[in-house]
Design an enzyme around this catalytic site. Structure first.
Site, PDB file in Angstrom:
ATOM      1  N   GLU A 279       1.249  -4.264  -5.479  1.00 41.18           N
ATOM      2  CA  GLU A 279       0.120  -5.162  -5.258  1.00 41.18           C
ATOM      3  C   GLU A 279      -1.121  -4.624  -5.977  1.00 41.18           C
ATOM      4  O   GLU A 279      -1.334  -3.416  -6.034  1.00 41.18           O
ATOM      5  CB  GLU A 279      -0.139  -5.232  -3.746  1.00 41.18           C
ATOM      6  CG  GLU A 279      -1.133  -6.283  -3.339  1.00 41.18           C
ATOM      7  CD  GLU A 279      -1.398  -6.233  -1.834  1.00 41.18           C
ATOM      8  OE1 GLU A 279      -0.465  -6.477  -1.045  1.00 41.18           O
ATOM      9  OE2 GLU A 279      -2.544  -5.936  -1.463  1.00 41.18           O
TER      10      GLU A 279
ATOM     11  N   CYS B  20       0.855  -1.194   0.000  1.00 35.39           N
ATOM     12  CA  CYS B  20       0.000   0.000   0.000  1.00 35.39           C
ATOM     13  C   CYS B  20       0.886   1.238   0.000  1.00 35.39           C
ATOM     14  O   CYS B  20       1.896   1.274   0.698  1.00 35.39           O
ATOM     15  CB  CYS B  20      -0.833   0.065   1.274  1.00 35.39           C
ATOM     16  SG  CYS B  20      -2.164  -1.094   1.319  1.00 35.39           S
TER      17      CYS B  20
HETATM   18  N1  ACO Z   1      -5.006  14.266 -10.460  1.00 34.97           N
HETATM   19  C1  ACO Z   1      -4.323  13.961 -11.584  1.00 34.97           C
HETATM   20  N2  ACO Z   1      -3.116  13.336 -11.571  1.00 34.97           N
HETATM   21  C2  ACO Z   1      -2.624  12.983 -10.377  1.00 34.97           C
HETATM   22  C3  ACO Z   1      -3.287  13.279  -9.168  1.00 34.97           C
HETATM   23  C4  ACO Z   1      -4.537  13.952  -9.244  1.00 34.97           C
HETATM   24  N3  ACO Z   1      -5.234  14.284  -8.132  1.00 34.97           N
HETATM   25  N4  ACO Z   1      -2.537  12.827  -8.136  1.00 34.97           N
HETATM   26  C5  ACO Z   1      -1.442  12.270  -8.681  1.00 34.97           C
HETATM   27  N5  ACO Z   1      -1.479  12.370 -10.041  1.00 34.97           N
HETATM   28  C6  ACO Z   1      -0.530  11.839 -11.007  1.00 34.97           C
HETATM   29  C7  ACO Z   1       0.257  12.925 -11.685  1.00 34.97           C
HETATM   30  O1  ACO Z   1       0.710  12.445 -12.930  1.00 34.97           O
HETATM   31  C8  ACO Z   1       1.417  13.097 -10.726  1.00 34.97           C
HETATM   32  O2  ACO Z   1       2.558  13.627 -11.321  1.00 34.97           O
HETATM   33  P1  ACO Z   1       2.686  15.241 -11.565  1.00 34.97           P
HETATM   34  O3  ACO Z   1       2.320  15.915 -10.272  1.00 34.97           O
HETATM   35  O4  ACO Z   1       4.113  15.389 -11.943  1.00 34.97           O
HETATM   36  O5  ACO Z   1       1.724  15.559 -12.666  1.00 34.97           O
HETATM   37  C9  ACO Z   1       1.690  11.656 -10.335  1.00 34.97           C
HETATM   38  O6  ACO Z   1       0.406  11.023 -10.294  1.00 34.97           O
HETATM   39  C10 ACO Z   1       2.351  11.447  -8.992  1.00 34.97           C
HETATM   40  O7  ACO Z   1       2.336  12.592  -8.226  1.00 34.97           O
HETATM   41  P2  ACO Z   1       3.132  12.655  -6.843  1.00 34.97           P
HETATM   42  O8  ACO Z   1       3.074  14.078  -6.359  1.00 34.97           O
HETATM   43  O9  ACO Z   1       4.477  12.045  -6.977  1.00 34.97           O
HETATM   44  O10 ACO Z   1       2.247  11.673  -5.973  1.00 34.97           O
HETATM   45  P3  ACO Z   1       1.471  11.962  -4.608  1.00 34.97           P
HETATM   46  O11 ACO Z   1       2.455  12.326  -3.534  1.00 34.97           O
HETATM   47  O12 ACO Z   1       0.349  12.884  -4.846  1.00 34.97           O
HETATM   48  O13 ACO Z   1       0.954  10.491  -4.262  1.00 34.97           O
HETATM   49  C11 ACO Z   1      -0.586   8.698  -4.348  1.00 34.97           C
HETATM   50  C12 ACO Z   1       0.306   9.650  -5.170  1.00 34.97           C
HETATM   51  C13 ACO Z   1       0.280   7.966  -3.314  1.00 34.97           C
HETATM   52  C14 ACO Z   1      -1.226   7.677  -5.259  1.00 34.97           C
HETATM   53  C15 ACO Z   1      -1.647   9.596  -3.635  1.00 34.97           C
HETATM   54  O14 ACO Z   1      -2.506  10.134  -4.620  1.00 34.97           O
HETATM   55  C16 ACO Z   1      -2.481   8.867  -2.600  1.00 34.97           C
HETATM   56  O15 ACO Z   1      -2.039   8.644  -1.485  1.00 34.97           O
HETATM   57  N6  ACO Z   1      -3.732   8.528  -2.958  1.00 34.97           N
HETATM   58  C17 ACO Z   1      -4.673   7.884  -2.035  1.00 34.97           C
HETATM   59  C18 ACO Z   1      -4.259   6.464  -1.717  1.00 34.97           C
HETATM   60  C19 ACO Z   1      -4.037   5.651  -2.977  1.00 34.97           C
HETATM   61  O16 ACO Z   1      -4.848   5.656  -3.894  1.00 34.97           O
HETATM   62  N7  ACO Z   1      -2.915   4.915  -2.988  1.00 34.97           N
HETATM   63  C20 ACO Z   1      -2.568   3.992  -4.079  1.00 34.97           C
HETATM   64  C21 ACO Z   1      -3.374   2.714  -3.951  1.00 34.97           C
HETATM   65  S1  ACO Z   1      -2.724   1.411  -4.947  1.00 34.97           S
HETATM   66  C22 ACO Z   1      -1.527   0.664  -3.953  1.00 34.97           C
HETATM   67  O17 ACO Z   1      -1.406   1.008  -2.819  1.00 34.97           O
HETATM   68  C23 ACO Z   1      -0.644  -0.384  -4.550  1.00 34.97           C
END
Ligand code: ACO
Length: 258
Positions: free
Chosen positions: A161, A127
């Protein structure tokens, strides 16, 4: 699965207080029944103990930095922002990598990922979460890059995962795209998916699906061949946007879990 779907319908905790943030939650998380009537929970940002009242938190902050149940509390907290994941109470099976921003008040958690100690499916991350106030700053990409550096140290390929959330897939797609395009841009001559996988610790299936989505794959004589026209690469690289925060591998002191 049906039970899981029913659970995710009703959000129980509406907001949490964590450090200097009040954060609106996204999903249901199965806190113990005595927290059922709470709309807001107060988390200690250091040990992740959660409390019903602010005064309890203030009292707790005096000696709250040690806590055996940190991993379990982290799972409760994370589930508030993770939809498709089952919560594992058996935190013993996982290692938790917690990313913090540090200042003179201490280290403030911004996100984390968990990793199974032993994965039969070659999962290198279970996760991943960046807390909402810290999202879109590159921390997600940093954690993903870090998870692949651990896989390189293990001498294994890895994959996250499944299932991935929408945001998880976006972040992974972004990471895979940038890493693969950077190599293809620098590399002279042909390169195979297997070679890319050996260099990056990204699983071959993830490389194939990423390159297919970028239309860099052709199917010739029963084989997938990478067709990396420099102009097409440049176009994709421009669209791929910023890279994440760099992982400085020289600072990584880590031995695989045995
Ligand atoms: N809208 C559009 N694109 C997005 C968004 C959004 N809200 N959030 C992330 N992205 C995309 C973009 O391409 C972004 O890159 P950019 O900012 O250069 O355009 C890229 O994803 C990653 O951005 P980061 O800033 O590196 O990632 P962040 O720190 O925001 O974390 C994460 C990404 C961990 C998925 C976060 O959104 C999160 O915690 N979400 C909720 C929990 C979740 O869904 N976790 C993943 C489940 S799957 C698993 O755990 C295996």
């Amino acid at each position: 699965l049906r039970e899981h779907e029913e659970f995710t319908k009703v959000k129980n905790i509406a907001t949490i207080e964590l450090g200097r943030y009040e954060i609106e939650t996204w999903y249901f998380s199965p806190f113990p029944p005595e927290y059922n009537d709470c709309v807001k929970l107060f988390f200690c940002e250091f040990c992740l103990n959660f409390m019903k009242h602010k005064e309890q938190l203030q009292r707790h902050m005096i000696d709250g930095k040690k806590n055996k149940v940190y991993g379990q509390n982290l799972c409760y907290l994370a589930k508030l922002f993770l939809d498709h994941k089952t919560l594992y109470y058996d935190v013993d099976l996982f290692l938790f990598y917690v990313l913090c921003e540090c200042d003179d008040r201490g280290c403030h958690m911004v996100g984390y990922f968990s990793k199974e100690k032993h994965s039969e499916e070659s999962y290198n991350l279970a996760c991943i979460l960046t807390l909402p106030p810290y999202q879109r700053k590159g921390y997600g990409k940093f954690l993903i890059a870090f998870s692949y550096e651990l896989s390189k140290k293990e001498g294994k390929v890895g994959t996250p995962e499944r299932p991935l959330s929408d945001l998880g897939l976006l972040s992974y797609r972004g990471y895979w795209t940038r890493v693969l395009l950077d190599i293809l841009k620098k590399h002279k001559g042909n390169i195979s998916i297997k070679e890319l996988s050996d260099m990056t610790a990204i699983k071959a299936e993830d490389i194939l699906s990423t390159l297919q989505s970028l239309e860099l794959i052709q199917y010739r004589k029963g084989q997938h061949v990478i067709c990396a026209d420099p102009k097409v690469l440049d176009r994709h690289l421009k669209a791929a946007g910023r890279g994440g925060l760099e992982v400085d591998v020289s600072k990584l002191i880590w031995t695989p879990y045995k």
